[in-house]
Enzyme design. Structure first.
Site, PDB file in Angstrom:
ATOM      1  N   GLN A 261      38.968  10.304  25.899  1.00  0.00           N
ATOM      2  CA  GLN A 261      39.381  11.575  26.493  1.00  0.00           C
ATOM      3  C   GLN A 261      38.117  12.292  26.947  1.00  0.00           C
ATOM      4  OE1 GLN A 261      40.482  15.188  24.208  1.00  0.00           O
ATOM      5  NE2 GLN A 261      42.510  14.930  25.117  1.00  0.00           N
TER       6      GLN A 261
ATOM      7  N   TYR B 163      41.297  24.284  28.506  1.00  0.00           N
ATOM      8  CA  TYR B 163      39.930  23.830  28.696  1.00  0.00           C
ATOM      9  C   TYR B 163      39.553  24.166  30.149  1.00  0.00           C
ATOM     10  CZ  TYR B 163      39.598  21.291  24.225  1.00  0.00           C
ATOM     11  OH  TYR B 163      39.530  20.963  22.894  1.00  0.00           O
TER      12      TYR B 163
END
Length: 385
Positions: A98, A168
Site C-alpha cells: 500500500q 490521506y
C-alpha cells in the site's frame, strides 16, 4: 457462479483465490525499514490461505508517513522488502504494497516535517497547521508514487495499492470539506479528482503490466461536508474510464476526522488512552468518544453503499468491511464483487481462510471489539489471543 476458492485474475496476476488481506498498519518497523517481525506477520497471513497480503503503510515520501516509524519507499528499503516478498511467495501467496502520502493525517512533530493537505487548516490530531500542497509538492509527490511503485516491483512485489482514502493526501483533495482550493486542483468533482487520476496514470506508465495496480477509494468520508457516495461514484467512473487501475477497493471514513466510520463496532477509547502519556491520556478518556464514534457492527456493513458502485461500474471491485465467513464471501460474490478484503478477523486468526476453505461452516472468533486498533503503536495484534 463465481467460485471463491479457485484461481482468479487481477490485472496481470493469477491469484489462488478471491480473498485479500486488507492493509492494516503492522507497527513493526521501528526504523522505517522491514524487520523480521514484519516478515513473519505477513508470512503467517500468507500461510493461512489468503490470495494476497498487503503491506501497510509504505509512504512515498518521508513527510508522507503518519509517524516516523513507518516505511518510506527508498533504495534502503528494497532488501527488506525483497525478503518479505520471498517469504510470502514461499507460502503460495502474492504480496502488495500500500503506497501513498498521509497528507493531513501525518504527524508533523514525529516526522519533523510539515504535514501537507489540499488546503491549509488546523490539524485536530496535532494542533499544528497543515500546509496547502504547492504545485511543486504535487509534481514531486506524483513522481514519488511512480518511484515507490517501481521500487516495489523491483523488490518482487506483485501489486501496489494506491491510497486514495481516509483523508490521506489524495483523499483530502477529493474532499469538498478539506479542499478549498481555487486553482485547477479544487472546485468541481473532476478538478478535485485530478490528483488521483494523475497519480494512477504516473504509476501505470512507470510499471506497465509488471505488477497489478489497485486503489483504495472512500465510498463516504463519514463527515459533514466530506466526500459522499454520489461524488465518489463520479470519481470512480473517471478512474475506470482512464483505464490505469486493475481494481478499486471500496472503503470509508476519515483517519483525520472520523476513523470509526471505517471500523464499526465499539470504540476502544480506554485502550487508546492507555497507549498515550499524560496529559493526552486523560484528554482521550474525557473527550475520546467525541472523536471515536460508535457505529454498530453488522456483517458486510459497507455493502449497502457499495452496491450502487457495483451496479454502475464495470471494473473489478474489492468489498471490505465485515467480511468474516464463507456466507459473507459468498454473498459478496453473488452480488458481483470480484474480491473481498479482510482485516481484523485475520489478526485474531491468520489461518482463518485455510480453515474456511476446508469447512464452510467455520466461524470467525473476532468479536469486533476494536481493541486491536491501539496496538498499532506496539505491534498490531489481537489482544484477546
Amino acid at each position: 457462479m463465481t467460485t471463491i476458492f479457485e484461481p482468479a485474475r487481477l490485472g496481470p496476476l493469477t491469484l489462488r483465490n478471491r480473498v485479500l488481506k486488507a492493509a492494516t498498519f503492522e507497527g513493526r518497523t521501528p526504523k522505517a525499514l522491514v524487520t523480521d517481525e514484519l516478515i513473519e506477520f505477513h508470512r503467517a497471513i500468507a500461510a493461512g490461505g489468503v490470495a494476497m497480503t498487503t503491506v501497510a503503510y509504505c509512504a512515498v515520501a518521508p513527510e508522507g508517513r503518519t509517524e516516523r516509524r513507518q516505511i518510506h519507499m527508498r533504495p534502503e528499503a528494497v532488501p527488506g522488502l525483497t525478503r518479505l516478498a520471498e517469504a510470502v511467495h514461499a507460502e503460495g501467496a502474492k504480496v502488495a504494497a500500500q503506497v501513498g502520502h498521509a497528507g493531513p493525517v501525518a504527524d508533523a512533530r514525529s516526522n519533523r516535517a510539515p504535514a501537507l493537505g489540499a488546503s491549509r487548516r488546523l490539524s485536530p490530531l496535532t494542533g499544528q497547521f497543515i500546509q496547502a500542497a504547492s504545485e511543486d509538492d504535487i509534481e514531486r509527490i506524483t513522481a514519488a508514487h511512480a518511484d515507490a511503485a517501481e521500487l516495489a516491483a523491483d523488490a518482487g512485489f506483485d501489486s501496489v495499492e494506491l491510497h486514495f482514502g481516509h483523508n490521506y493526501l489524495i483523499s483530502s483533495f477529493l474532499s469538498p470539506r478539506l479542499n478549498r482550493r481555487r486553482d485547477g486542483w479544487g472546485g468541481t468533482t473532476e478538478a478535485r479528482a485530478r490528483l488521483a487520476r494523475q497519480v494512477a496514470e504516473a504509476v501505470r506508465t512507470r510499471v506497465g503490466t509488471r505488477i497489478a495496480v489497485t486503489a483504495k477509494l472512500n465510498l463516504d468520508d463519514g463527515v459533514r461536508g466530506g466526500l459522499k457516495p454520489d461524488e465518489s461514484l463520479q470519481v470512480a467512473r473517471l478512474l475506470q474510464d482512464d483505464g490505469h487501475l486493475d481494481a478499486l477497493e471500496l472503503t470509508a471514513g476519515s483517519s483525520l476526522l472520523n476513523p470509526m466510520y471505517l471500523f464499526h463496532g465499539k470504540p476502544p477509547v480506554r485502550d487508546f488512552a492507555a497507549a498515550f502519556p499524560q496529559p493526552l491520556r486523560t484528554g482521550l478518556r474525557v473527550f475520546g468518544r467525541a472523536f471515536l464514534k460508535h457505529y454498530p457492527y453488522e456483517p458486510l456493513y459497507l455493502l449497502p453503499m457499495a452496491r450502487t458502485f457495483r451496479a454502475e461500474l464495470t471494473m473489478p471491485l474489492i468489498l471490505l468491511g465485515g467480511v468474516t465467513d464463507h456466507a459473507g464471501m459468498r454473498r459478496a460474490m453473488d452480488e458481483g464483487f470480484e474480491f473481498v478484503a479482510m482485516g481484523r478477523a485475520l489478526l485474531m486468526e491468520p489461518d482463518l481462510i485455510e480453515r474456511i476453505a476446508r469447512d464452510e461452516s467455520t466461524e470467525s472468533r473476532c468479536i469486533h471489539c476494536n481493541r486491536c486498533m491501539p496496538t498499532i503503536y506496539s505491534g498490531t495484534r489481537c489482544v484477546l489471543t
